[in-house]
Design an enzyme around this catalytic site. Structure first.
Site, PDB file in Angstrom:
ATOM      1  CE  LYS A 104      46.551  43.567  13.272  1.00 29.37           C
ATOM      2  NZ  LYS A 104      46.801  42.452  12.355  1.00 29.37           N
TER       3      LYS A 104
HETATM    4  P1  NAD Z   1      55.970  45.833   6.786  1.00 27.24           P
HETATM    5  O1  NAD Z   1      56.034  46.936   7.736  1.00 27.24           O
HETATM    6  O2  NAD Z   1      57.009  44.782   6.814  1.00 27.24           O
HETATM    7  O3  NAD Z   1      55.929  46.414   5.291  1.00 27.24           O
HETATM    8  C1  NAD Z   1      55.036  47.388   4.881  1.00 27.24           C
HETATM    9  C2  NAD Z   1      55.443  47.833   3.491  1.00 27.24           C
HETATM   10  O4  NAD Z   1      54.433  48.709   2.989  1.00 27.24           O
HETATM   11  C3  NAD Z   1      56.752  48.617   3.450  1.00 27.24           C
HETATM   12  O5  NAD Z   1      57.493  48.210   2.324  1.00 27.24           O
HETATM   13  C4  NAD Z   1      56.289  50.065   3.264  1.00 27.24           C
HETATM   14  O6  NAD Z   1      57.238  50.838   2.547  1.00 27.24           O
HETATM   15  C5  NAD Z   1      55.051  49.842   2.420  1.00 27.24           C
HETATM   16  N1  NAD Z   1      54.131  50.970   2.453  1.00 27.24           N
HETATM   17  C6  NAD Z   1      53.774  51.738   3.518  1.00 27.24           C
HETATM   18  N2  NAD Z   1      52.949  52.725   3.114  1.00 27.24           N
HETATM   19  C7  NAD Z   1      52.777  52.560   1.779  1.00 27.24           C
HETATM   20  C8  NAD Z   1      52.069  53.281   0.785  1.00 27.24           C
HETATM   21  N3  NAD Z   1      51.342  54.347   1.103  1.00 27.24           N
HETATM   22  N4  NAD Z   1      52.122  52.826  -0.506  1.00 27.24           N
HETATM   23  C9  NAD Z   1      52.853  51.755  -0.854  1.00 27.24           C
HETATM   24  N5  NAD Z   1      53.565  51.047   0.055  1.00 27.24           N
HETATM   25  C10 NAD Z   1      53.531  51.452   1.335  1.00 27.24           C
HETATM   26  O7  NAD Z   1      54.498  45.196   6.957  1.00 27.24           O
HETATM   27  P2  NAD Z   1      54.015  43.748   6.605  1.00 27.24           P
HETATM   28  O8  NAD Z   1      54.203  42.872   7.783  1.00 27.24           O
HETATM   29  O9  NAD Z   1      54.570  43.326   5.279  1.00 27.24           O
HETATM   30  O10 NAD Z   1      52.438  43.981   6.480  1.00 27.24           O
HETATM   31  C11 NAD Z   1      51.869  44.545   5.302  1.00 27.24           C
HETATM   32  C12 NAD Z   1      50.367  44.367   5.358  1.00 27.24           C
HETATM   33  O11 NAD Z   1      50.055  42.976   5.456  1.00 27.24           O
HETATM   34  C13 NAD Z   1      49.657  45.022   6.546  1.00 27.24           C
HETATM   35  O12 NAD Z   1      48.394  45.464   6.124  1.00 27.24           O
HETATM   36  C14 NAD Z   1      49.485  43.890   7.534  1.00 27.24           C
HETATM   37  O13 NAD Z   1      48.397  44.099   8.384  1.00 27.24           O
HETATM   38  C15 NAD Z   1      49.222  42.750   6.581  1.00 27.24           C
HETATM   39  N6  NAD Z   1      49.526  41.436   7.140  1.00 27.24           N
HETATM   40  C16 NAD Z   1      50.775  41.132   7.591  1.00 27.24           C
HETATM   41  C17 NAD Z   1      51.036  39.865   8.092  1.00 27.24           C
HETATM   42  C18 NAD Z   1      52.423  39.469   8.521  1.00 27.24           C
HETATM   43  O14 NAD Z   1      52.615  38.288   8.835  1.00 27.24           O
HETATM   44  N7  NAD Z   1      53.401  40.350   8.535  1.00 27.24           N
HETATM   45  C19 NAD Z   1      50.008  38.919   8.148  1.00 27.24           C
HETATM   46  C20 NAD Z   1      48.743  39.264   7.678  1.00 27.24           C
HETATM   47  C21 NAD Z   1      48.510  40.522   7.168  1.00 27.24           C
END
Ligand code: NAD
Length: 414
Positions: A104
């Site tokens: 990561k």
């Molecule tokens: P992203 O940046 O596209 O979206 C994040 C979302 O979370 C946004 O809508 C933001 O407004 C919201 N957010 C931020 N702080 C917040 C809070 N305090 N309360 C409520 N909402 C809040 O990110 P993503 O790619 O969707 O990733 C989200 C999570 O999923 C992360 O933990 C990431 O590690 C995990 N993840 C993502 C992927 C992927 O393929 N994108 C894969 C596995 C895990």
């Protein structure tokens, strides 16, 4: 007091390794990242000033293959967080049985206050500084919070420029026109929905009248909302970083997406009531999908939860203290390393396609993803039933055992 993120991950590892009765040297190996780098990044800002950012890349383990994991741009990135996420990636790749280790990365910055040009220069410098330890056979970065396919394109271009030839396999999650895979953008959400469907079948909960609340409305959260809503599931609550909304009759996902695009948040959406996050967490719902930050369901608010299933879209959104409270409430948890593994599965497909220079159809990708997720869910549930373990420990046992077996059979070097 709630533990630090990496400490939380180590606590889960300890449970799994105690159960597996791992030899002490292997357990100790698994408690430590293999390699970590901290880089300082001078970046020219649009106003001509130079700002210094701190970046990290942690390769937790590569006994089973090249390290794999995203990198994020966020003001709260720390080495502890990146290490914890790299460890989770290691178990995650092993749970879905793809031939990768875990890594990561991240840069401590606020991308919402930076221009695209500043983000481009930051990405190029970060790539340059970590270039000595990434590559298709070493470590393959991918998108995470606030890093998108354009950021991946800049990283791939910078790495390729340094090599003197194009290296598509150095990152995944890049645009299709430079070797990205069909289905990558929706892969995490699709994988998550696939295991939610398996959980519903397992728990004998009908799809009819099913409701879901989603925390986070980005790549994962919005994707889940779209797919579930298309399947006829009522999305009754959504939260983002600025607020949360609730409507027991259901929220129109296209309309709320437009509202967020125009105003920057789901908050203030006319056809739902504004609530705070803890209120949303306390609403009665069938499936709760935390898909934003870690630790959002914790000892402070877990007693409010009235969901039947929690599917962890984010990494570690439920703390170990909250686990105990939710166990009492008999909430069925689909743990992060299983629930959100769809992204890394299709990243694996992208890497395979790049190495072969031969690309698959969307249907082929969706069907392979589905069968991997279903198989992993079954393995974790079977282990949980067979050994009387909760789903989180069970997923860890399945994943950690595969990593431990690889370390053990390879032996200690030299
Ligand atoms: P992203 O940046 O596209 O979206 C994040 C979302 O979370 C946004 O809508 C933001 O407004 C919201 N957010 C931020 N702080 C917040 C809070 N305090 N309360 C409520 N909402 C809040 O990110 P993503 O790619 O969707 O990733 C989200 C999570 O999923 C992360 O933990 C990431 O590690 C995990 N993840 C993502 C992927 C992927 O393929 N994108 C894969 C596995 C895990």
């Amino acid at each position: 007091m709630e533990k630090g993120f990496f400490e939380e991950v180590l606590a889960t590892l300890e449970n799994a390794s105690r159960f597996l009765n791992l030899p002490e040297p292997i357990y100790q190996r698994l408690r430590r990242p293999r390699r970590s780098i901290i880089v300082s990044l001078p970046v020219m800002m649009d106003d001509g000033s130079v700002r210094f950012f701190t970046g990290y890349r942690v390769q937790y383990d590569f006994a089973r293959g090249p390290a794999k994991g995203g990198f994020r741009y966020h003001p709260k990135v720390t080495l502890d967080e990146v290490t914890a996420l790299a460890a989770l990636m290691t178990w995650k790749c092993a749970v879905v049985n793809i031939p990768f280790g875990g890594a990561k990365g991240g840069v401590e910055c606020d991308p919402t206050r930076m221009s695209r040009d500043e983000i481009k220069r930051l990405t190029r410098r970060y790539t340059y500084e970590i270039a000595l330890m990434i590559g298709p056979e070493i470590d393959i970065p991918a998108p995470d919070m606030y890093t998108d396919e354009q950021v991946m394109a800049w990283m791939m271009d910078t790495y390729s420029m340094m090599k003197g030839y194009t290296v598509p396999g150095v990152v995944t999650g890049k645009p299709i026109c430079i070797g990205g895979s069909l289905g990558r953008k929706t892969a995490t959400s699709q994988g998550l929905v696939a295991v939610v469907c398996e959980a519903l079948r397992f728990l004998k909960i009908s799809m009819e009248g099913l409701t879901a609340c989603i925390i986070g409305f980005g790549n994962v959260g919005k994707g889940c909302a779209r797919i579930l809503s298309d399947m006829g599931v009522r999305i009754t609550g959504i939260a983002d970083s600025k607020g949360a909304i609730y409507n027991p009759k259901g929220i129109d996902i296209s309309a709320v997406s437009r509202h967020k695009k125009e105003t920057g948040s789901v908050k203030g959406f006319g056809s739902a009531e504004d609530v705070d996050l803890d209120e949303l967490i306390g609403k009665e719902v069938d499936v709760l999908i935390p898909a934003a930050l870690e630790g959002q369901i914790n000892s402070r608010n877990a007693h409010r939860v009235r969901a039947r299933i929690i599917a962890e879209g984010a990494n570690n959104p439920v703390t170990r203290d909250a686990d105990e409270i939710l166990k009492e409430k008999e909430v069925f948890i689909i743990p992060d390393i299983l629930a959100n593994a769809g992204g890394v599965v299709v990243s694996y497909f992208e890497w395979v396609q790049d190495l072969q220079g031969f690309f698959w159809s969307r249907d082929e990708i969706a069907s392979r993803l589905n069968s991997i997720m279903k198989k992993a869910f079954k393995e974790v549930v079977d282990m949980s039933l067979d050994k009387g373990l909760d789903m989180r420990t069970s997923a860890m046992v399945v994943g950690v055992k595969r990593v431990a077996d690889a370390i053990s059979v390879r032996g200690l070097y030299p």
